[in-house]
Design a protein around this motif. Structure first.
Motif, PDB file in Angstrom:
ATOM      1  N   ARG A  92      24.277  31.276  31.525  1.00  0.00           N
ATOM      2  CA  ARG A  92      25.685  31.387  31.882  1.00  0.00           C
ATOM      3  C   ARG A  92      25.778  31.298  33.399  1.00  0.00           C
ATOM      4  NH1 ARG A  92      29.695  36.396  30.187  1.00  0.00           N
ATOM      5  NH2 ARG A  92      31.640  35.482  30.989  1.00  0.00           N
ATOM      6  N   LYS A  93      26.789  30.622  33.905  1.00  0.00           N
ATOM      7  CA  LYS A  93      26.900  30.427  35.335  1.00  0.00           C
ATOM      8  C   LYS A  93      27.527  31.652  35.989  1.00  0.00           C
ATOM      9  CE  LYS A  93      28.080  26.927  38.767  1.00  0.00           C
ATOM     10  NZ  LYS A  93      28.676  25.606  39.006  1.00  0.00           N
ATOM     11  N   THR A 149      23.430  25.549  23.116  1.00  0.00           N
ATOM     12  CA  THR A 149      23.782  25.966  24.476  1.00  0.00           C
ATOM     13  C   THR A 149      25.144  26.600  24.522  1.00  0.00           C
ATOM     14  OG1 THR A 149      22.461  24.135  25.342  1.00  0.00           O
ATOM     15  CG2 THR A 149      24.018  25.186  26.861  1.00  0.00           C
ATOM     16  N   LYS A 196      24.709  30.131  23.757  1.00  0.00           N
ATOM     17  CA  LYS A 196      24.027  30.860  24.813  1.00  0.00           C
ATOM     18  C   LYS A 196      24.928  31.083  26.022  1.00  0.00           C
ATOM     19  CE  LYS A 196      19.333  29.410  23.607  1.00  0.00           C
ATOM     20  NZ  LYS A 196      18.123  28.714  24.070  1.00  0.00           N
ATOM     21  N   ALA A 197      25.943  30.241  26.182  1.00  0.00           N
ATOM     22  CA  ALA A 197      26.851  30.395  27.315  1.00  0.00           C
ATOM     23  C   ALA A 197      27.574  31.721  27.268  1.00  0.00           C
ATOM     24  CB  ALA A 197      27.859  29.253  27.346  1.00  0.00           C
ATOM     25  N   LYS A 198      27.628  32.335  26.086  1.00  0.00           N
ATOM     26  CA  LYS A 198      28.301  33.612  25.944  1.00  0.00           C
ATOM     27  C   LYS A 198      27.371  34.790  26.281  1.00  0.00           C
ATOM     28  CE  LYS A 198      31.348  31.833  22.326  1.00  0.00           C
ATOM     29  NZ  LYS A 198      31.805  31.995  20.927  1.00  0.00           N
ATOM     30  N   THR A 199      26.093  34.460  26.558  1.00  0.00           N
ATOM     31  CA  THR A 199      25.141  35.515  26.889  1.00  0.00           C
ATOM     32  C   THR A 199      25.579  36.251  28.154  1.00  0.00           C
ATOM     33  OG1 THR A 199      23.339  34.208  25.947  1.00  0.00           O
ATOM     34  CG2 THR A 199      22.724  36.035  27.410  1.00  0.00           C
ATOM     35  N   ARG A 200      25.504  37.564  28.122  1.00  0.00           N
ATOM     36  CA  ARG A 200      25.937  38.355  29.264  1.00  0.00           C
ATOM     37  C   ARG A 200      24.875  38.316  30.358  1.00  0.00           C
ATOM     38  NH1 ARG A 200      28.166  44.020  27.028  1.00  0.00           N
ATOM     39  NH2 ARG A 200      29.031  44.103  29.151  1.00  0.00           N
ATOM     40  N   GLY A 230      22.177  29.040  34.142  1.00  0.00           N
ATOM     41  CA  GLY A 230      22.081  29.189  32.702  1.00  0.00           C
ATOM     42  C   GLY A 230      21.289  30.427  32.350  1.00  0.00           C
TER      43      GLY A 230
END
Length: 476
Positions: A142-143, A47, A50-54, A140
């Motif tokens: 990313r917030k 996770t 994945k938090a760095k996903t744009r 998710g």
């Protein structure tokens, strides 16, 4: 207890019972969903990557952002979420409501590479007046939270009258003039005019948008058509466009009214002008034509437009290498409808530094003048009863008068060079035969001479002289 408070907030917000239930259910589900998401985040090391996903999300747009009409009414809000993928991920999102409540968390599984667009929507039902907003919150991978999408509902009790669904509204806009050259001093230099048209009497709310900015708005009663306008007082050279937006009871947008402003402290040295406009009505086929003189004080490329009764009918361009003049022609154009009763012809010219125009009226079409012709005169018969009185026989003549259109023809006969009396007239529509007779010559057995038919209205035309000689029959 918290659900009861939310129900009161939503009721104040103006939502229907169905939406209230959905909001309350969504709030209850939110805590559980959030807890599940938090637990998954702790349990899955991937996770963090994945938090760095744009992730990006557009501002929600309402299907009827400013509604006025009968209620209840459904308002649909939609948005687009874009996720840049590199493998698999889960998209979790929820709707945020203007009353502070939150919708149910929804999860969409995604996989692949590159940017994927996911369209999401929500429909709300309202039975009372309300002003509010909706937003999308992505939890998710990313917030991200979108901007607020605003909407309003104004319920109107219209009984058996029309509503948003059966009122037809159209709008047209133009700039008058569409270009300005000169000092940009205070005061309107360009007026924007809009024509609102409805198929039945109604109150119409509108606004003017100039180059993307709202500059004027209002509410007017329109019975059939009505004009609305605003003026532009420029402070600097610019060009752009204005549109007239109809906000209610139906929504529509006019065409773009383009304009151009050139602020100059002094008038340009090289200018164009138009003069000597002459119009002509051709009654043969009911047409109008015109010509005018276009002049330039220096080198210029000049655009010109011919208009008949406000409608553009011919465009062209002239190039001047130096100071000079030339004639601009408008070839004959067929007129129809009210234009046949007369009107105006305008020539407008646009040079590099200024514009000019000239207008001249033209006459109404008249019915074509009848074309009258006369045949040669022929001897139609002789009357021998006069021979017993020691006179020559009487002579009867005949000729044919023809006309290209219905008309009254006035004419007279000429016998032996003398005009016979009285003047005669006949209604002619096509061709008609006319006759004349003379008595015999005294003391002679023969009647001779010349005869002709002369028409003097509506045309001057003659049959030409015809000679004749008629003799009494021999005595038995």
């Amino acid at each position: 207890m918290k659900s009861v408070v939310l129900a009161r907030k939503a009721a104040a917000f103006g939502a229907s019972t169905a939406v209230l239930a959905a909001m309350v259910t969504g709030l209850m589900a939110t805590s559980a969903q959030a807890a599940t998401t938090t637990s998954a985040a702790k349990a899955t090391p991937a996770t963090a990557a994945k938090a760095k996903t744009r992730v990006s999300v557009s501002t929600p747009k309402a299907s009827s952002g400013d509604y006025q009409g009968s209620c209840p009414v459904d308002v649909k809000l939609s948005s687009t979420i874009k996720v840049k993928l590199s493998g698999k991920t889960e998209l979790a999102y929820r709707w945020l409501h203007g009353d502070g409540s939150k919708g149910k968390v929804k999860v969409v599984k995604l996989k692949g590479h590159g940017t994927k667009s996911i369209k999401v929507s929500e429909t709300l039902s309202f039975k009372d007046d309300v002003k509010g907003w909706e937003a999308i919150q992505v939890l998710g991978p990313r917030k991200v939270t979108s901007k607020k999408g605003y909407f309003s509902v104004s319920c109107v009790d219209i009984g058996n009258s029309h509503n948003d669904k059966d009122v037809s509204i159209s709008a047209r806009a133009w700039a008058d003039p569409d270009s300005y050259v000169g000092p940009c001093t205070p005061g309107d230099k360009i007026d924007f005019v809009g024509l609102i048209k409805t198929d039945q009497p109604t109150w119409v709310r509108y606004r003017w948008v100039l180059n993307g900015d709202v500059v004027d708005y209002g509410r007017v009663k329109v019975w059939n058509t009505r004009k609305v306008a605003f003026g532009l007082s420029p402070r600097h050279s610019q060009r752009g466009s204005a549109v007239l937006e109809i906000l209610g009871p139906d929504r529509t947008v006019s065409n773009r009214a383009y304009y151009k402003v050139w602020c100059k402290s002094e008038a340009p040295s090289d200018r164009v002008s138009v003069s000597n406009l002459v119009t002509g009505t051709n009654n043969d086929g009911c047409k109008v034509g015109a010509h005018a003189t276009l002049s330039s004080t220096g080198p210029a490329r000049v655009r010109w437009v011919w208009s008949v009764n406000g409608d553009s009918v011919l465009r062209g361009e002239s190039v001047f290498r130096d100071r000079g003049s030339e004639t601009i022609d408008l070839p004959d154009r067929v007129l129809t409808g009210d234009a046949t009763k007369g009107g105006k012809v305008t020539l407008t010219v646009f040079g590099p530094n200024n514009s000019d125009s000239i207008t001249q009226s033209y006459a109404a079409c008249e019915a074509p003048k009848p074309n009258v012709t006369v045949s040669s005169v022929a001897v139609a018969g002789q009357r021998n009863d006069m021979c017993a009185d020691k006179r020559g026989p009487g002579v009867d003549f005949k000729a044919t008068i023809s006309s290209s259109a219905p008309t009254t023809v006035k004419y007279y006969w000429v016998v032996n060079g003398k005009r016979e009396m009285p003047d005669l007239e006949r209604q002619v529509n096509g061709s008609v035969d006319v006759t004349w007779g003379i008595g015999g010559t005294h003391g002679a057995s023969e009647t001779t001479g010349s005869v002709q038919l002369v028409v003097f209205s509506p045309d001057n035309v003659s049959s030409g002289a015809t000679t004749f000689a008629v003799t009494c029959p021999p005595k038995a």
